[in-house]
Design a protein around this motif. Structure first.
Motif, short mmCIF file in Angstrom:
data_model
loop_
_atom_site.label_atom_id
_atom_site.label_comp_id
_atom_site.label_asym_id
_atom_site.label_seq_id
_atom_site.Cartn_x
_atom_site.Cartn_y
_atom_site.Cartn_z
N ASP A 6 40.97 48.16 29.69
CA ASP A 6 40.75 48.66 30.88
C ASP A 6 42.04 48.67 31.92
N GLU B 79 35.68 55.11 36.20
CA GLU B 79 36.69 54.45 35.26
C GLU B 79 38.02 54.98 35.33
N ARG C 158 37.27 46.97 37.60
CA ARG C 158 36.40 47.98 37.61
C ARG C 158 34.84 47.74 36.94
N ARG C 159 35.45 46.67 36.37
CA ARG C 159 34.50 45.88 36.06
C ARG C 159 33.19 45.24 36.78
N GLY D 169 39.65 43.22 36.58
CA GLY D 169 38.71 43.42 36.59
C GLY D 169 38.06 43.82 37.59
N ARG E 285 30.51 48.37 37.70
CA ARG E 285 29.83 48.28 36.48
C ARG E 285 29.01 47.42 36.85
N ASP E 286 28.93 45.72 37.18
CA ASP E 286 28.95 44.41 37.08
C ASP E 286 27.46 44.20 38.72
#
Length: 909
Positions: free
Chosen positions: A146, A109, A152-153, A150, A156-157
């Motif tokens: 955030d 993050e 850092r997402r 998108g 994570r995904d």
């Protein structure tokens, strides 16, 4: 020191998903990982372990360090790493080049958006194997926005799209937390209530627990109470920073609930919902930051450490405003509802500001007196006589209420030292306070309104009968004590707390009087009350702990294994850490001291008692405190710490009470025998036996007669009396006393001091099997295989002979050694394996030898042939007892010795 650090790191990552070696092997096979877990769950530690394992397996780990300062800088983290292999992230190509090594990133993050996109793109294209750790939010946490969209997402995904394997790290559970505390250097300074309190305050965070334990050990080393020291945490200290980070996303309504209930301890749940968000309260209870006791009112206490940080974040003025608003609302609606917890804060405010500034005079005299009464009662119950007197005097200026005059009288009594003539009831301050309030309940209006007239009378009768039982026990008249306590237990209309006190008092009195069957029946009834999900008036932590103290003492005196009660205490410690204050922590420490003594852990027992007495010593009755201290001194002497044991005995005053005088002489016998002063030990043992002669204290009398016999000072009549008592009582120690005494050689001159311990040491492993939910925090003996491997061949041989029942002199004769040499070998072997006694050493070594024999030669017994029972102890056991001078035997009186009793109980000339 290095070994201690290695042990600490090895336990920090306790959990099923923390096998760094297995995950490193998967990564080297090309599988990327996404490690997810809340703050303090051990993500960073697991990543360090995976990095080390990758290097050990011959791979290359490239660690990308993230930081807040690099978040806004394009490719800031990549450039800061300065690793040439990371150049492919800045300049992607189409040649499908695979990066050499495994990329490891903690706290994704904090990655800048460009680095996050590049890493996600490379993992998706199979050009990069990565281990990515990100922090998940706890329930109700406010997640920061955030600002990288998108980017850092996408990292994570990766696991959602099947491009990486997700590893979820759970929060720390209580059992793992206790195990983690044990490996800290210096953890032995922390008593059991402190450990339980640390586990609760850590809020299931490994990082926070680590800081708490280090802080607590540092405080304990300089003689400070760690739990008191936590009330003032230095700003910007490591603990303060860890605490701030742990609570960084907590919503404001949760902060208000925690900080407010910290200032209103034991606030009823129904009252709390008048001031705080209902959903917040329920969520905090579910998470464990708020604790609701088992009473019908479900009184609340807050995690003190977390609530203290909540107040710091909100500001003291804001929390003061919340508490003051609660007090004003209660006073305005006093005809509708009332809360003692709120009333105490109102009284404190009036006491601090005075009548002019507080606005006290604006309220009716009856309301002012009611406020003062609640505050005075709470202060008296807490042992704060000075404030109790001040609150009572303030209330009496408003209205002359008998209940207030009573609280003023109780406060005055508490500040006057108890005279010698007043200690016959054991000096139980709490009992005297209950009796005084009960006697005065009919003189004026009792505003509590909690008990009916019949129940109040029953409770008064219970306290009167228990006082009689205490006085009879102090005189060593335990049959009379059991009779009085039994009558108290029959008062079924009394409140649950009173009935619980009566049951455990009756059980302990029956155990000392010699009837273990009736004692166990009383204890089982008490256990059913403790296990009850709902009790009319609830049982406070103080009630439950006082009951456990009596039950632990009863098991120890009767020679029974108290491991089941010991495990119950472990569970109770967790509740005490949440519900209790100084008085409850003192009671918990006293109970733990008895449990450690029963398990033969002398040093830990002394530590527990010292910590307990440093908090609220008045919480434990004077007689109980002295008896516990003597029990600790006994174990210290058996462990070879003569000076420590003698220091305890020398500072105690028996105050002319026969029970204390006899117990003091009993411990002095052990000390003198341990020092090799056997003549003086016989004199002390004789003095103790004279005090129990003709008294109805079978458990104590058996111990005294056993010692006289073991020391060669018993007369023939006393030998007969020991056999008679063993045959007519069902105490667990009775048969053991006869067996042990009759097995001693009449020509043996010296006595190993650990042979004076008559009760078997309490077990712990069996309890864990019987009650798998029990958390056993007390130190346990080493595992047998690992422990006995350190023994020399001679130590092993001597331990096996000791297990066969041979005395030190008999072993010395067989091996052509001196008795001193044999004693030295046994002492060194006990130290190596952690055995608390000579018998425990023999048992451990014999068990390991039997295990090896059955493993390596499973059919040896069958090959040898013959009757396998020939020569076994079971077939060779006899029951022939020494003849009296008139030629008769003890059998002629019609009394049979206990089954399995050994032979030749004689007086040494």
């Amino acid at each position: 020191m290095d070994s201690d650090r290695r042990k600490l790191r090895s336990v920090e990552a306790i959990g099923a998903d923390r096998d760094a070696g297995a995950w490193a092997a998967r990564v080297l096979d090309g599988a990327s990982l996404v490690v997810a877990g809340p703050r303090g769950s051990g993500r960073s530690h697991l990543l360090r372990g995976i990095s080390a394992e990758i290097a050990r397996l011959g791979g290359r780990a490239i660690v990308l360090h993230t930081a807040s300062a690099l978040t806004q800088q394009p490719f800031g983290a990549v450039d800061a790493a300065a690793d040439p292999a990371l150049g492919m992230l800045r300049t992607p190509s189409d040649d499908h080049t695979v990066m050499d090594g495994v990329l490891i990133v903690d706290d994704i993050e904090l990655l800048d958006a460009d680095s996050a996109r590049a890493i996600a793109r490379s993992v998706a294209a199979r050009r990069l194997t990565a281990v990515l750790a990100h922090r998940t939010a706890r329930p109700r946490d406010v997640e920061a926005p955030d600002d990288a969209g998108g980017a850092r997402r996408g990292l994570r995904d990766l696991w959602v799209e099947g491009l990486a394997r997700r590893v979820d790290l759970t929060e720390l559970d209580d059992e793992d937390a206790f195990r983690l505390i044990d490996v800290f250097p210096g953890a032995g300074l922390l008593d059991s209530p402190t450990r339980a309190a640390l586990v609760w305050r850590a809020d299931r965070s490994r990082a926070l627990l680590r800081r708490l334990v280090l802080h607590a050990i540092a405080d304990a080393r300089v003689g400070r109470d760690p739990l008191e020291a936590f009330r003032t945490i230095a700003p910007h200290s490591r603990l303060a920073i860890a605490l701030e980070r742990h609570m960084s996303e907590m919503p404001a309504e949760d902060l208000e609930s925690l900080a407010g209930i910290r200032r209103l301890p034991h606030l009823e749940t129904a009252v709390a919902t008048r001031f705080f968000e209902v959903h917040s309260l329920h969520a905090l209870i579910a998470r464990g930051l708020l604790h609701a006791d088992p009473s019908p009112e479900r009184r609340l206490t807050a995690n003190d450490l977390i609530a203290q940080e909540a107040q710091r974040r909100l500001g003291v003025s804001r929390v003061d405003a919340l508490v003051d608003a609660a007090g004003r609302r209660m006073l305005a609606e006093s005809d509708e509802w009332w809360s003692s917890a709120v009333a105490v804060t109102v009284a404190q405010r009036w006491h601090r500001l005075g009548p002019e500034l507080s606005g006290e005079a604006a309220h009716p005299p009856a309301v002012r007196a009611r406020i003062a009464l609640d505050a005075a009662r709470e202060a008296n119950d807490r042992g704060d006589a000075a404030h109790a007197a001040a609150y009572a005097a303030r209330g009496l200026r408003s209205a002359d209420v008998p209940a207030l005059r009573l609280e003023a009288e109780l406060a005055a009594r508490a500040r006057v030292p108890v005279g010698v003539g007043e200690t016959d009831d054991g000096g139980d301050i709490e009992m005297r306070r209950r009796m005084t309030r009960g006697d005065a309940s009919d003189e004026g209006h009792d505003w509590r309104g909690e008990t009916s007239h019949d129940r109040a009378l029953a409770e008064s009768r219970v306290d009167d009968l228990l006082a009689q039982a205490s006085r009879a026990g102090a005189r060593l008249e335990w049959t009379a004590a059991a009779e009085a306590a039994g009558r108290a237990a029959a008062e079924v209309s009394a409140a649950p707390a009173a009935r619980l006190r009566a049951l455990v008092a009756a059980g302990t009195a029956e155990a000392i009087a010699g009837c273990w069957r009736r004692a166990r029946a009383c204890y089982r009834a008490a256990e059913r009350m403790l296990d009850s999900r709902y009790v009319d008036d609830g049982l406070l932590a103080r009630d439950r702990l006082t009951a456990l103290i009596s039950m632990l003492a009863g098991h120890q005196i009767a020679g029974a294994d108290g491991a089941v009660v010991h495990a119950r205490l472990e569970r109770e410690l967790a509740r005490t850490a949440r519900e209790g204050d100084g008085a409850e922590l003192s009671l918990a420490g006293a109970a733990a001291a008895i449990a450690f003594a029963g398990a033969g852990r002398a040093v830990e027992s002394r530590r527990e008692l010292a910590s307990a007495m440093s908090r609220t010593p008045s919480a434990v009755a004077d007689l109980d405190t002295t008896m516990i201290e003597l029990s600790v001194a006994e174990e210290l002497a058996l462990a070879g710490r003569f000076d420590d044991a003698r220091a305890i005995v020398m500072r105690l005053d028996d105050r002319g009470i026969p029970l204390l005088r006899r117990s003091s002489l009993y411990v002095q016998t052990t000390i003198l025998a341990a020092e090799g002063r056997h003549d003086a030990a016989r004199v002390a043992a004789r003095g103790a036996a004279e005090l129990t002669r003709g008294r109805s204290a079978a458990a104590l009398r058996i111990r005294d007669l056993f010692r006289l016999t073991a020391l060669g000072a018993a007369s023939e009549d006393e030998v007969d009396e020991l056999v008679q008592l063993a045959a007519t009582t069902d105490l667990p120690l009775a048969a053991e006393a006869v067996r042990r005494a009759s097995a001693r050689s009449t020509v043996e001159e010296e006595l190993p001091v650990d042979e004076l311990r008559l009760h078997a040491l309490w077990s712990t492993r069996d309890v864990r099997r019987q009650q798998p939910d029990a958390v056993i925090d007390f130190p346990r003996p080493p595992e047998i295989g690992a422990a006995t491997a350190e023994l020399t061949a001679r130590e092993h041989e001597i331990a096996l002979m000791a297990d066969e029942g041979l005395t030190n002199r008999e072993i010395a004769t067989r091996l052509f050694l001196s008795v001193r040499t044999v004693e030295s070998h046994i002492y060194q072997a006990r130290a190596k394996v952690g055995a608390a006694s000579r018998r425990e050493l023999g048992r451990m070594v014999a068990a390991e030898a039997e295990r090896k024999r059955t493993t390596t030669q499973p059919t040896a017994a069958a090959d040898e042939g013959g009757d396998k029972n020939v020569g076994s102890p079971a077939t060779e056991r006899t029951t022939a007892l020494p003849a009296r001078r008139d030629g008769s035997t003890p059998h002629s009186s019609g009394v049979k010795p206990p089954a399995g009793a050994a032979t030749h109980l004689t007086r040494r000339e």
